[in-house]
Design a protein around this motif. Sequence first.
Motif, PDB file in Angstrom:
ATOM      1  N   PRO B 124       0.796  -1.232   0.000  1.00 21.79           N
ATOM      2  CA  PRO B 124       0.000   0.000   0.000  1.00 21.79           C
ATOM      3  C   PRO B 124       0.825   1.277   0.000  1.00 21.79           C
ATOM      4  N   LEU B 125       2.085   1.207   0.424  1.00 23.33           N
ATOM      5  CA  LEU B 125       2.857   2.436   0.478  1.00 23.33           C
ATOM      6  C   LEU B 125       3.652   2.682  -0.795  1.00 23.33           C
ATOM      7  N   SER B 126       3.523   1.815  -1.775  1.00 23.47           N
ATOM      8  CA  SER B 126       4.365   1.935  -2.969  1.00 23.47           C
ATOM      9  C   SER B 126       3.650   2.690  -4.070  1.00 23.47           C
ATOM     10  N   GLN B 127       4.405   3.006  -5.134  1.00 22.83           N
ATOM     11  CA  GLN B 127       3.825   3.754  -6.254  1.00 22.83           C
ATOM     12  C   GLN B 127       4.217   3.097  -7.563  1.00 22.83           C
ATOM     13  N   ILE B 128       3.352   3.256  -8.544  1.00 25.88           N
ATOM     14  CA  ILE B 128       3.576   2.659  -9.863  1.00 25.88           C
ATOM     15  C   ILE B 128       3.544   3.755 -10.914  1.00 25.88           C
ATOM     16  N   GLY B 129       4.335   3.574 -11.983  1.00 28.53           N
ATOM     17  CA  GLY B 129       4.238   4.455 -13.142  1.00 28.53           C
ATOM     18  C   GLY B 129       4.201   3.591 -14.377  1.00 28.53           C
ATOM     19  N   LEU B 130       3.599   4.101 -15.469  1.00 28.58           N
ATOM     20  CA  LEU B 130       3.500   3.309 -16.687  1.00 28.58           C
ATOM     21  C   LEU B 130       4.240   3.970 -17.830  1.00 28.58           C
ATOM     22  N   HIS B 139       7.192   6.500 -24.244  1.00 27.35           N
ATOM     23  CA  HIS B 139       6.315   7.560 -23.748  1.00 27.35           C
ATOM     24  C   HIS B 139       5.905   7.248 -22.319  1.00 27.35           C
ATOM     25  N   THR B 140       5.770   8.301 -21.508  1.00 24.65           N
ATOM     26  CA  THR B 140       5.287   8.080 -20.135  1.00 24.65           C
ATOM     27  C   THR B 140       3.772   8.133 -20.161  1.00 24.65           C
ATOM     28  N   LEU B 141       3.134   7.004 -19.860  1.00 22.38           N
ATOM     29  CA  LEU B 141       1.667   7.006 -19.825  1.00 22.38           C
ATOM     30  C   LEU B 141       1.157   7.665 -18.542  1.00 22.38           C
ATOM     31  N   THR B 142       1.740   7.265 -17.415  1.00 19.13           N
ATOM     32  CA  THR B 142       1.375   7.910 -16.146  1.00 19.13           C
ATOM     33  C   THR B 142       2.629   8.085 -15.307  1.00 19.13           C
ATOM     34  N   ASP B 143       2.619   9.127 -14.496  1.00 20.64           N
ATOM     35  CA  ASP B 143       3.720   9.334 -13.572  1.00 20.64           C
ATOM     36  C   ASP B 143       3.523   8.464 -12.349  1.00 20.64           C
ATOM     37  N   LEU B 144       4.543   8.448 -11.481  1.00 23.07           N
ATOM     38  CA  LEU B 144       4.454   7.636 -10.276  1.00 23.07           C
ATOM     39  C   LEU B 144       3.290   8.098  -9.419  1.00 23.07           C
ATOM     40  N   GLY B 145       2.415   7.197  -9.073  1.00 22.23           N
ATOM     41  CA  GLY B 145       1.271   7.567  -8.253  1.00 22.23           C
ATOM     42  C   GLY B 145       0.743   6.353  -7.521  1.00 22.23           C
ATOM     43  N   GLY B 146      -0.082   6.615  -6.513  1.00 28.88           N
ATOM     44  CA  GLY B 146      -0.548   5.531  -5.667  1.00 28.88           C
ATOM     45  C   GLY B 146      -1.993   5.143  -5.863  1.00 28.88           C
ATOM     46  N   ILE B 152      -5.022   2.510 -14.476  1.00 29.45           N
ATOM     47  CA  ILE B 152      -5.779   1.583 -15.321  1.00 29.45           C
ATOM     48  C   ILE B 152      -6.500   2.340 -16.421  1.00 29.45           C
ATOM     49  N   GLN B 153      -7.014   3.510 -16.089  1.00 32.89           N
ATOM     50  CA  GLN B 153      -7.695   4.292 -17.123  1.00 32.89           C
ATOM     51  C   GLN B 153      -6.728   4.694 -18.221  1.00 32.89           C
ATOM     52  N   ALA B 154      -5.527   5.140 -17.816  1.00 34.51           N
ATOM     53  CA  ALA B 154      -4.559   5.571 -18.824  1.00 34.51           C
ATOM     54  C   ALA B 154      -4.148   4.410 -19.698  1.00 34.51           C
ATOM     55  N   LEU B 155      -4.029   3.218 -19.106  1.00 39.37           N
ATOM     56  CA  LEU B 155      -3.589   2.056 -19.867  1.00 39.37           C
ATOM     57  C   LEU B 155      -4.638   1.647 -20.880  1.00 39.37           C
ATOM     58  N   MET B 156      -5.905   1.584 -20.429  1.00 33.82           N
ATOM     59  CA  MET B 156      -6.952   1.079 -21.305  1.00 33.82           C
ATOM     60  C   MET B 156      -7.291   2.081 -22.390  1.00 33.82           C
ATOM     61  N   GLY B 157      -6.891   3.341 -22.192  1.00 33.55           N
ATOM     62  CA  GLY B 157      -7.255   4.348 -23.167  1.00 33.55           C
ATOM     63  C   GLY B 157      -6.513   4.223 -24.481  1.00 33.55           C
ATOM     64  N   LYS B 158      -5.255   3.738 -24.419  1.00 34.08           N
ATOM     65  CA  LYS B 158      -4.479   3.760 -25.660  1.00 34.08           C
ATOM     66  C   LYS B 158      -3.954   2.381 -25.975  1.00 34.08           C
TER      67      LYS B 158
END
Lengths: 303, 422
Positions: B124-130, B139-146, B152-158
């Motif tokens: 729960p304390l970690s962060q993911i970026g895509l 390309h950076t789809l999303t920055d590091l966030g928790g 998931i929205q950014a991933l499914m969009g493109k």
Amino acid sequence: MASVASKLYSDDVSLLVLLLDTNPLFWDTTSTTFSQFLSHVLAFLNAVLGLNQLNQVVVIATGYSSCDYVYDSSLTSNVSSESRGARMPALFGSLLEKLEDFIGRDAELAEGDEHVDRIASSLLSGSLSMALCYIQRVFRSGHLHPQPRILCLQGSPDGPEQYVAVMNSIFSAQRLMVPIDSCYIGTQNSAFLQQASYITGGVHHAPKQLDGLFQFLTTIFATDLHTRGFVQLPKPVGVDFRASCFCHKKTIDMGYVCSVCLSIFCEHHKKCSTCGSVFGQSKLDAANASSSVNDRKRRAPDS
Amino acid sequence: MSNQRKRPNGEREEDDEEDDAEGIGQWERAYVDDRSWEALQEDESGLLRPIDTSAIYHAQYRRRLRMLSAAAAGTRIQKGLIRYLYIVIDFSRAAAETDFRPSRMAIMAKHVEAFIREFFDQNPLSQIGLVSIKNGIAHTLTDLGGSPESHIQALMGKLEAAGDSSLQNALELVHEHLNQIPSYGHREVLILYSALSTSDPGDIMETIQKCKKSRLRCSVIGLSAEMFICKHLCQETGGLYSVAVDEVHLKDLLLEHAPPPPAIAEFAISNLIKMGFPQRAAEGSMAICSCHKEVKIGAGYTCPRCKARVCELPTECTICGLTLVSSPHLARSYHHLFPIAPFDEVPTLSSSNDPRRKLGKSCFGCQQSLLGAGNKPGPCVTCRKCKHYFCLDCDIYIHESLHNCPGCESTHRPKSVSLLEE
């Protein structure tokens, strides 16, 4: 045959796992006796079994030094020979017998301990773990199964040494989508039970008068999961999620967390007391520093 | 064998005949090696049920557990609990291949979504970026966030595949991003690679050395075949390289990365992180929440330092930057720090002085009978500390999900043993 069974297993069939607190250190301090309490509970169990023909009830006793299953309504050995055909267990004879045996064994196991300075907590984590194993077995038995939930009837205070185990059980129950209801009949507030009910989506209530316990149990805790959407039940208010620091055990608003072992401290320390890591220094540097000191020590006796 | 097999339904597959010279339709390829109908059995009433694979499953589980405990035995291996993970997904033209149905891209997206949810559940304390690789550019789809939803929205969009793949560009981009995180975090990269080549603008070996120096742990999951460069990358940085053979295997490999990896001691500097434990706002109180910039009534949390309102935890306060968590989030990771020992298998003796007879014939956890067919003792396991017997399914459940031994928890210990010495 299969289609008839699926029609009977409608969405309001429930499996209730009741965790009954039998801690003698708690029951010695209350005005209501254990047997009066038990009469409320047995009437409640009868009510639950009467709501639906397929409802099941399992009772696990939480003692001071052990936990054990005392009743399972799905076992055929419960049905006394007089009540032919009816699934209603006659007067819970086997439950009372097993409960008496359990309390006797529990008291024997507790004899070895010193009586001074005992926190009178019961083994909630043990009975929660056993309940979850039983529910997991019910899930394994196929698609047709009742909807399980856990009801904790607890009076003993929380034992802080069980914190990690209770939280593990709560998270496992959350993943299995099993709500943990809790009815706290003791004097102080139980933070464990409040958190358990909040996280798993169950109901928490602490009735003030124990002589009206049957009414509280049947109005709040007897409804199955599907019907809960239509009934107004006590909402969770003021659940305290603040952590307590490892050094003084007081609840804090802001604190420091060790990045290695996640222990919580209220003030800045140089070294973590749980995992021994020195802050601001990587473990390699710490290991190098200590090994050079050891080398010096080793060389000294030779020279 | 498959070439000569006659198609049972000759009429239906007439359109596919031109596509496939071997005489097998597209739909039949799935069943060439996998004859799932042979795994079905009938029980007494004629209903179908699959073959009892519980013993095989249990043996597989125990092998995995033995591997893990052998690795952790001896030294007390620390786990990296605060992780900053970048998931790099290869959207080059190789991702549009249809050997994974419907396409590699769709399967990758589906499993990455499940992985993201599982990851935040366990860490729960970690962060993911895509990050995605398309047309040779990362390309950076999303920055590091928790928050799992935004990723998931950014991933499914493109979901479109095009062009070449470039491993070096992806590594450079991720390296740049991960240099900015605090020193106590563990830096990890998980690359889902479907291409069989990489077109790089420079020397990838230099980039790999750069990553190794910055303590970046790179793991790769290949979807086509094993590549030397991926293997080299993982070996240099201390990650895991595996190649998925089918969809189920891909899911298993991905989920293996969800629990915290053993932390290599030199990698992270231990630090005390200041965190806030907010209280829930009173029911009916109105405030403007700092994440959505709207008026919200009731449920929400108040930052203890700057009193701003946030909607959900864990998060970073947008006003003062304090990490806000609740104690259950920290408690979710405690089972990594206090793991339970694996249970021992009990040899199945059929002699009459079997000590198990004395201890009862049912599993301590679920009360299931431990006797197999014909009242002989069936397979079971026992805990070393409390000596209670458990059935195989409870063993799996206890070690994978519950992390508590019911027997040990149901035994009272004297007060002198503290929580941390367990």
